[in-house]
Scaffold this motif. Structure first.
Motif, short mmCIF file in Angstrom:
data_model
loop_
_atom_site.label_atom_id
_atom_site.label_comp_id
_atom_site.label_asym_id
_atom_site.label_seq_id
_atom_site.Cartn_x
_atom_site.Cartn_y
_atom_site.Cartn_z
N ILE A 11 -1.53 7.72 -3.86
CA ILE A 11 -1.02 6.39 -4.18
C ILE A 11 0.46 6.46 -4.53
N GLN A 14 2.54 7.00 -1.46
CA GLN A 14 2.60 5.78 -0.65
C GLN A 14 3.60 4.78 -1.25
N GLN A 15 3.67 4.73 -2.57
CA GLN A 15 4.58 3.80 -3.23
C GLN A 15 6.02 4.31 -3.21
N ASN A 94 -7.15 4.83 -9.29
CA ASN A 94 -6.87 3.43 -8.96
C ASN A 94 -6.41 2.66 -10.20
N PHE A 97 -2.80 3.39 -11.42
CA PHE A 97 -1.74 2.80 -10.60
C PHE A 97 -1.93 1.29 -10.41
N ASP A 98 -2.89 0.72 -11.13
CA ASP A 98 -3.12 -0.73 -11.09
C ASP A 98 -3.33 -1.27 -9.68
N VAL A 99 -4.04 -0.50 -8.85
CA VAL A 99 -4.30 -0.97 -7.50
C VAL A 99 -5.71 -1.53 -7.34
N THR A 101 -10.02 -0.82 -7.69
CA THR A 101 -10.95 -0.03 -6.88
C THR A 101 -11.51 -0.88 -5.76
N SER A 172 -11.20 4.15 -2.64
CA SER A 172 -9.78 3.85 -2.81
C SER A 172 -9.19 3.50 -1.45
N THR A 174 -6.42 3.33 -0.04
CA THR A 174 -5.04 3.77 -0.15
C THR A 174 -4.79 4.92 0.83
#
Length: 225
Positions: A11, A14-15, A94, A97-99, A101, A172, A174
């Motif tokens: 994650i 990716q960010q 998850n 990173f506050d994405v 689940t 995830s 991601t």
């Protein structure tokens, strides 16, 4: 924690590098190498660092041949713990990173990917048990970390090589995720790879392989993973 490292670093990669998949993979693989090495050092004395159902299954099989290794009950406990832990690690990553689940939509099954999983898992099992067979299990942490880091790059599948990690990465959506429809084929390839790794062990170390049990690393207490 292993899946938290894999998914969390995926994650982050990716960010941090949204337009460069190669750099994302480099960041993800580097974190995994260091994280896996540290986790083997921490948990080796407690559980033998059994993070992988394919490795635990190989340990059980070799133990049946030699009169040691994991019992069937211990194997079942290991696989359940590994799988639940992997899912929990994905949920944790998850959340950090506050994405949120969510189920991955990343389809990964191709003939090349499945072959990659067979190769990656066979090499991992051969490495771990050859170290045990030749009384070099103290090298497991750096050796396994290095192998997985390399296999991220030389296999087309990026070397999941672990059925529990595969299950965890379903949760995830991601960079590190895998779609539920791809997971069964990956797990099947990993089990084939584990069988191939055991076969190579017996072929390459026909005498020493008798000592290849109670791995990944020696435990300080008289107990199994």
């Amino acid at each position: 924690m292993l899946v938290a490292v894999v998914v969390g670093s995926g994650i982050a990669a990716q960010q941090l590098s949204p337009n460069d998949v190669g750099l994302q993979l480099l960041q993800n693989s580097t974190a995994t190498v260091f994280g896996l090495t540290v986790l083997i050092v921490i948990f080796g004395p407690i559980s033998g660092a059994h993070f992988n159902p394919a490795v635990s299954l190989a340990d059980w099989f070799l133990g049946r041949r030699m009169g040691g290794g994991l019992s069937l009950k211990e194997l079942g406990t290991c696989v359940a713990s590994q799988t639940l832990g992997a899912i929990g690690g994905s949920v944790l990553a998850n959340a950090m990173f506050d994405v949120g689940t969510s189920i991955s939509s990343k389809e990964r099954v191709t003939p090349g990917h499945l072959l990659g999983e067979i190769v990656a898992t066979a090499g991992l099992v051969l490495l771990i048990f050859s170290l045990a067979a030749t009384k070099r299990s103290s090298l497991a942490a750096p050796a396994v970390g290095a192998y997985i880091g390399a296999a991220y790059w030389f296999t087309s599948s990026t070397s999941f090589a672990n059925p529990a990690v595969t299950a965890g990465r379903i949760f995830s959506d991601t960079f590190a995720g895998i779609a539920p429809g791809s997971a069964p084929a990956f797990v099947a390839a990993q089990l084939i790879g584990a069988a191939a790794g055991v076969g190579l062990l017996v072929l390459l170390f026909p005498t020493d392989s008798r000592a290849a049990q109670d791995v990944v690393v020696p435990q300080t207490a008289d107990k199994r993973a």
